[in-house]
Motif scaffolding. Structure first.
Motif, PDB file in Angstrom:
ATOM      1  N   ARG A   1     -12.876   7.514   3.764  1.00  0.00           N
ATOM      2  CA  ARG A   1     -12.526   6.239   4.097  1.00  0.00           C
ATOM      3  C   ARG A   1     -13.648   5.680   3.130  1.00  0.00           C
ATOM      4  O   ARG A   1     -12.924   4.529   2.789  1.00  0.00           O
ATOM      5  CB  ARG A   1     -12.194   5.499   5.317  1.00  0.00           C
ATOM      6  N   PHE A   2     -14.581   5.427   3.234  1.00  0.00           N
ATOM      7  CA  PHE A   2     -15.760   5.443   1.881  1.00  0.00           C
ATOM      8  C   PHE A   2     -15.285   5.405   1.007  1.00  0.00           C
ATOM      9  O   PHE A   2     -15.488   4.902   0.055  1.00  0.00           O
ATOM     10  CB  PHE A   2     -16.863   5.573   2.480  1.00  0.00           C
ATOM     11  N   ARG A   3     -14.983   6.823   0.593  1.00  0.00           N
ATOM     12  CA  ARG A   3     -14.978   7.437  -0.765  1.00  0.00           C
ATOM     13  C   ARG A   3     -13.780   7.427  -1.056  1.00  0.00           C
ATOM     14  O   ARG A   3     -13.919   5.918  -2.874  1.00  0.00           O
ATOM     15  CB  ARG A   3     -15.349   9.081  -0.948  1.00  0.00           C
ATOM     16  N   ASP A   4     -12.876   6.994  -0.404  1.00  0.00           N
ATOM     17  CA  ASP A   4     -10.984   6.701  -1.163  1.00  0.00           C
ATOM     18  C   ASP A   4     -11.043   5.724  -1.357  1.00  0.00           C
ATOM     19  O   ASP A   4     -10.618   5.211  -0.523  1.00  0.00           O
ATOM     20  CB  ASP A   4     -10.657   8.194  -0.400  1.00  0.00           C
ATOM     21  N   LYS A   5     -10.302   5.223  -2.665  1.00  0.00           N
ATOM     22  CA  LYS A   5     -10.732   3.555  -2.407  1.00  0.00           C
ATOM     23  C   LYS A   5      -8.831   3.084  -1.345  1.00  0.00           C
ATOM     24  O   LYS A   5      -8.548   2.144  -1.184  1.00  0.00           O
ATOM     25  CB  LYS A   5     -10.241   2.697  -3.456  1.00  0.00           C
ATOM     26  N   ALA A   6      -7.710   4.319  -1.604  1.00  0.00           N
ATOM     27  CA  ALA A   6      -6.884   4.356  -1.491  1.00  0.00           C
ATOM     28  C   ALA A   6      -6.628   4.487   0.555  1.00  0.00           C
ATOM     29  O   ALA A   6      -5.534   3.805   1.068  1.00  0.00           O
ATOM     30  CB  ALA A   6      -5.423   5.259  -2.040  1.00  0.00           C
ATOM     31  N   LEU A   7      -7.444   5.532   0.873  1.00  0.00           N
ATOM     32  CA  LEU A   7      -7.267   5.937   2.324  1.00  0.00           C
ATOM     33  C   LEU A   7      -7.945   4.225   3.375  1.00  0.00           C
ATOM     34  O   LEU A   7      -7.900   3.647   3.991  1.00  0.00           O
ATOM     35  CB  LEU A   7      -9.101   7.466   2.178  1.00  0.00           C
ATOM     36  N   GLN A   8      -9.257   3.937   2.237  1.00  0.00           N
ATOM     37  CA  GLN A   8      -9.705   2.601   2.831  1.00  0.00           C
ATOM     38  C   GLN A   8      -8.500   1.572   2.960  1.00  0.00           C
ATOM     39  O   GLN A   8      -8.786   1.259   4.165  1.00  0.00           O
ATOM     40  CB  GLN A   8     -10.535   2.017   2.053  1.00  0.00           C
ATOM     41  N   LYS A   9      -7.589   1.468   1.383  1.00  0.00           N
ATOM     42  CA  LYS A   9      -6.808  -0.296   2.285  1.00  0.00           C
ATOM     43  C   LYS A   9      -5.769   0.654   3.278  1.00  0.00           C
ATOM     44  O   LYS A   9      -5.489  -0.384   3.663  1.00  0.00           O
ATOM     45  CB  LYS A   9      -6.756  -0.449   0.917  1.00  0.00           C
ATOM     46  N   ASP A  10      -5.463   2.154   2.783  1.00  0.00           N
ATOM     47  CA  ASP A  10      -4.664   2.060   4.191  1.00  0.00           C
ATOM     48  C   ASP A  10      -4.741   1.113   5.967  1.00  0.00           C
ATOM     49  O   ASP A  10      -4.070   0.932   5.980  1.00  0.00           O
ATOM     50  CB  ASP A  10      -3.649   3.902   4.069  1.00  0.00           C
ATOM     51  N   HIS A  11      -5.733   2.109   5.807  1.00  0.00           N
ATOM     52  CA  HIS A  11      -6.795   1.879   7.253  1.00  0.00           C
ATOM     53  C   HIS A  11      -6.674   0.577   7.527  1.00  0.00           C
ATOM     54  O   HIS A  11      -5.719   0.121   7.883  1.00  0.00           O
ATOM     55  CB  HIS A  11      -7.639   2.932   6.855  1.00  0.00           C
ATOM     56  N   LEU A  12      -6.793   0.203   6.426  1.00  0.00           N
ATOM     57  CA  LEU A  12      -7.060  -1.644   6.617  1.00  0.00           C
ATOM     58  C   LEU A  12      -6.078  -2.114   6.898  1.00  0.00           C
ATOM     59  O   LEU A  12      -5.172  -3.139   7.972  1.00  0.00           O
ATOM     60  CB  LEU A  12      -7.798  -2.264   5.446  1.00  0.00           C
ATOM     61  N   THR A  13      -4.868  -2.226   5.641  1.00  0.00           N
ATOM     62  CA  THR A  13      -3.407  -2.278   6.173  1.00  0.00           C
ATOM     63  C   THR A  13      -3.017  -2.061   7.169  1.00  0.00           C
ATOM     64  O   THR A  13      -2.600  -3.602   7.510  1.00  0.00           O
ATOM     65  CB  THR A  13      -2.390  -1.846   4.586  1.00  0.00           C
ATOM     66  N   ALA A  14      -2.993  -0.753   7.796  1.00  0.00           N
ATOM     67  CA  ALA A  14      -2.608  -0.242   9.192  1.00  0.00           C
ATOM     68  C   ALA A  14      -2.811  -1.366  10.208  1.00  0.00           C
ATOM     69  O   ALA A  14      -1.649  -1.102  10.980  1.00  0.00           O
ATOM     70  CB  ALA A  14      -2.212   1.057   9.246  1.00  0.00           C
ATOM     71  N   ALA A  15      -3.423  -1.756   9.966  1.00  0.00           N
ATOM     72  CA  ALA A  15      -4.952  -2.834  11.435  1.00  0.00           C
ATOM     73  C   ALA A  15      -4.781  -4.322  11.283  1.00  0.00           C
ATOM     74  O   ALA A  15      -4.785  -4.875  11.903  1.00  0.00           O
ATOM     75  CB  ALA A  15      -6.214  -2.873  11.077  1.00  0.00           C
ATOM     76  N   GLY A  16      -3.319  -4.733  10.239  1.00  0.00           N
ATOM     77  CA  GLY A  16      -3.246  -5.678  10.234  1.00  0.00           C
ATOM     78  C   GLY A  16      -3.569  -6.737   8.803  1.00  0.00           C
ATOM     79  O   GLY A  16      -3.395  -7.988   9.155  1.00  0.00           O
ATOM     80  N   PHE A  17      -4.829  -6.270   8.195  1.00  0.00           N
ATOM     81  CA  PHE A  17      -5.202  -6.518   7.498  1.00  0.00           C
ATOM     82  C   PHE A  17      -4.682  -7.088   5.930  1.00  0.00           C
ATOM     83  O   PHE A  17      -3.424  -6.496   5.783  1.00  0.00           O
ATOM     84  CB  PHE A  17      -6.251  -6.593   5.854  1.00  0.00           C
ATOM     85  N   ASP A  18      -4.420  -8.621   5.997  1.00  0.00           N
ATOM     86  CA  ASP A  18      -3.530  -8.893   4.487  1.00  0.00           C
ATOM     87  C   ASP A  18      -4.374  -8.825   2.850  1.00  0.00           C
ATOM     88  O   ASP A  18      -4.693  -8.728   2.346  1.00  0.00           O
ATOM     89  CB  ASP A  18      -3.421 -10.533   4.657  1.00  0.00           C
ATOM     90  N   LEU A  19      -4.233  -7.849   2.624  1.00  0.00           N
ATOM     91  CA  LEU A  19      -4.354  -6.761   1.729  1.00  0.00           C
ATOM     92  C   LEU A  19      -3.978  -6.671   0.180  1.00  0.00           C
ATOM     93  O   LEU A  19      -2.662  -6.940   0.875  1.00  0.00           O
ATOM     94  CB  LEU A  19      -5.260  -5.521   1.297  1.00  0.00           C
ATOM     95  N   PRO A  20      -4.095  -7.047  -1.188  1.00  0.00           N
ATOM     96  CA  PRO A  20      -3.119  -6.866  -1.741  1.00  0.00           C
ATOM     97  C   PRO A  20      -2.860  -5.522  -2.306  1.00  0.00           C
ATOM     98  O   PRO A  20      -3.036  -4.679  -1.415  1.00  0.00           O
ATOM     99  CB  PRO A  20      -4.066  -7.834  -3.192  1.00  0.00           C
ATOM    100  N   ALA A  21      -1.766  -5.684  -2.738  1.00  0.00           N
ATOM    101  CA  ALA A  21      -0.867  -4.600  -3.087  1.00  0.00           C
ATOM    102  C   ALA A  21      -1.221  -3.273  -3.851  1.00  0.00           C
ATOM    103  O   ALA A  21      -2.282  -3.317  -4.390  1.00  0.00           O
ATOM    104  CB  ALA A  21       0.411  -4.574  -3.351  1.00  0.00           C
TER     105      ALA A  21
END
Length: 433
Positions: free
Chosen positions: A106-126
């Motif tokens: 999760r810390f190496r793969d930027k897409a996996l990282q952002k997928d996890h945060l988005t699923a947890a409700g973080f307001d992230l850019p697309a």
């Protein structure tokens, strides 16, 4: 006599080798060819060491492990971005302390990282995952995703092949850069990319450690120039914010760090998180996070400003030892900056002592040898001639000292264009062969 417990370190970094030995640990170090060729490796510093062609390749690391004396090994540790997953899998193989492999992904793969945060409700850019940046359909896919967009390797580091694109032509130029890129044994896998909607704001970096899932220490710093903008020429630098003078910044940073690291699952170890500060409303937008120390002289600047040695903390956490508390902080303003000079082969350069005598300079190191060429700082944020830390009683004086130092150093380094270097004579070619 009871044998010393052993720690396996991936990557040659003299500070953490020295710290591990100070802590009474036997050090076994695996290092990459680039670290050897650049002069970083001194076998006398470690108890045992071995060259490994690719630290990112688990097979290469395991074959080295099979040849080493790892009796009494208690932990595997690394601060190398490319070796985090290897360290996790080797620790699992040895049955000792080490990073968690799923968390490291999760810390190496930027897409996996952002997928996890988005699923947890973080307001992230697309963001958009691009399986192969060289696919002919990529420019149209990115155009449909929307401009401006940042393209970068999904598991890269720094700003290597990171490009801000504003139209299809920019995407095509990014593809051309990837085609022309010369892979190195240490840095592989540059075909899978991620596209991220451009985020405005001033970029910060947040550094510290967590222990048993709790935030143990936090430093908040502000970049003087956003890292992606260094591809246009400016030198990268940052300044440590003061926990009292900029208490509001630490409140923003602590909230983001606690929430994001909890979602990503980092329970033990150091981190380097990058975020964008936006005003009205005042907020931090998550950029990306690594489960390792920040580069350049981030560690040294934090140590000087806040008294915390994150190298030591990282080794202590890895080995299951108590973390040494920070020493006294300073009210001085502290920053680090890259130093560089005109392109070409280095003919002459200031000595370390000459640089350390400049106003406000507290630490300095060269990144290349005295006969090497000046690295192109626009290629990525790891390319520079030297690193330095500075201090001053006010922010204005710190800025003035840094600008003066950058100008003085750039003028003091004498270079010669590669085309000016004479071709060797046949006799010289024969002798060197």
């Amino acid at each position: 006599m009871t044998p010393k417990p052993t720690i396996l370190l991936l990557g040659w970094r003299t500070p953490y080798i020295r710290i591990a030995r100070e802590l009474g640990l036997r050090t076994v170090v695996l290092y990459a060819p680039g670290q050897l060729d650049s002069g970083q490796v001194d076998p006398a510093e470690a108890d045992e060491s071995m060259l490994v062609e690719q630290l990112a390749n688990v097979e290469h690391v395991l074959r080295a492990v099979a040849r080493l004396d790892l009796s009494g090994c208690i932990a595997v540790h690394t601060q190398e971005e490319w070796a985090l997953a290897s360290a996790a899998l080797v620790a699992r193989h040895l049955g000792v302390r080490g990073p968690d492999a799923e968390v490291m992904c999760r810390f190496r793969d930027k897409a996996l990282q952002k997928d996890h945060l988005t699923a947890a409700g973080f307001d992230l850019p697309a963001h958009l995952e691009i399986p192969d940046i060289l696919d002919a359909g990529v420019p149209s896919r990115v155009a449909e995703f929307g401009f401006p967009t940042v393209l970068k390797p999904i598991a890269g580091a720094g700003t290597s092949m990171t490009v801000l694109t504003r139209d299809v032509a920019d995407v095509e130029r990014a593809q051309a850069e990837v085609r022309a890129h010369r892979e190195t044994p240490e840095v592989l896998g540059r075909r899978t990319f991620i596209a991220e909607s451009f985020v405005s704001g001033e970029e910060w970096h947040l550094d510290g450690y967590v222990l048993d899932g709790e935030l143990g220490f936090l430093s908040v710093s502000r970049y003087g120039v956003n890292p992606i903008d260094t591809r246009q020429g400016p030198l990268l630098w940052s300044t440590c914010l003061d926990p009292e003078r900029e208490k509001w910044a630490y409140q923003l940073g602590e909230d983001l760090v606690r929430r994001s690291l909890s979602v990503l699952g980092l329970r033990d170890g150091v981190f380097h998180l990058e975020a964008f500060h936006q005003e009205d409303p005042d907020r931090l937008v998550f950029g990306e996070c690594g489960a390792r120390l920040g580069g350049a002289m981030i560690r040294e600047a934090i140590h000087q400003k806040l008294g915390m040695d994150l190298y030591r903390a990282g080794v202590e956490i890895a080995a299951g030892l108590p973390v040494t508390p920070p020493g006294p902080p300073t009210e001085e303003h502290v920053a680090w900056t890259y130093l560089s000079a005109s392109p070409g082969r280095i003919v002459a350069r200031p000595t370390e002592d000459e640089v350390l005598r400049r106003p406000g300079v507290t630490d300095f190191r060269y990144l290349v040898g005295p006969d090497d060429s000046v690295p192109d700082t626009t290629v990525w944020t790891a390319a520079r001639l030297a690193d330095v830390t500075l201090q001053a009683p006010t922010a204005e004086e710190l800025d003035a000292r840094m600008r003066e130092l950058q100008e003085w150093f750039g003028n003091a380094v004498v270079t010669r264009q590669e085309s000016e270097i004479p071709e060797p004579t046949p006799q010289e070619v024969t002798a060197s062969a």
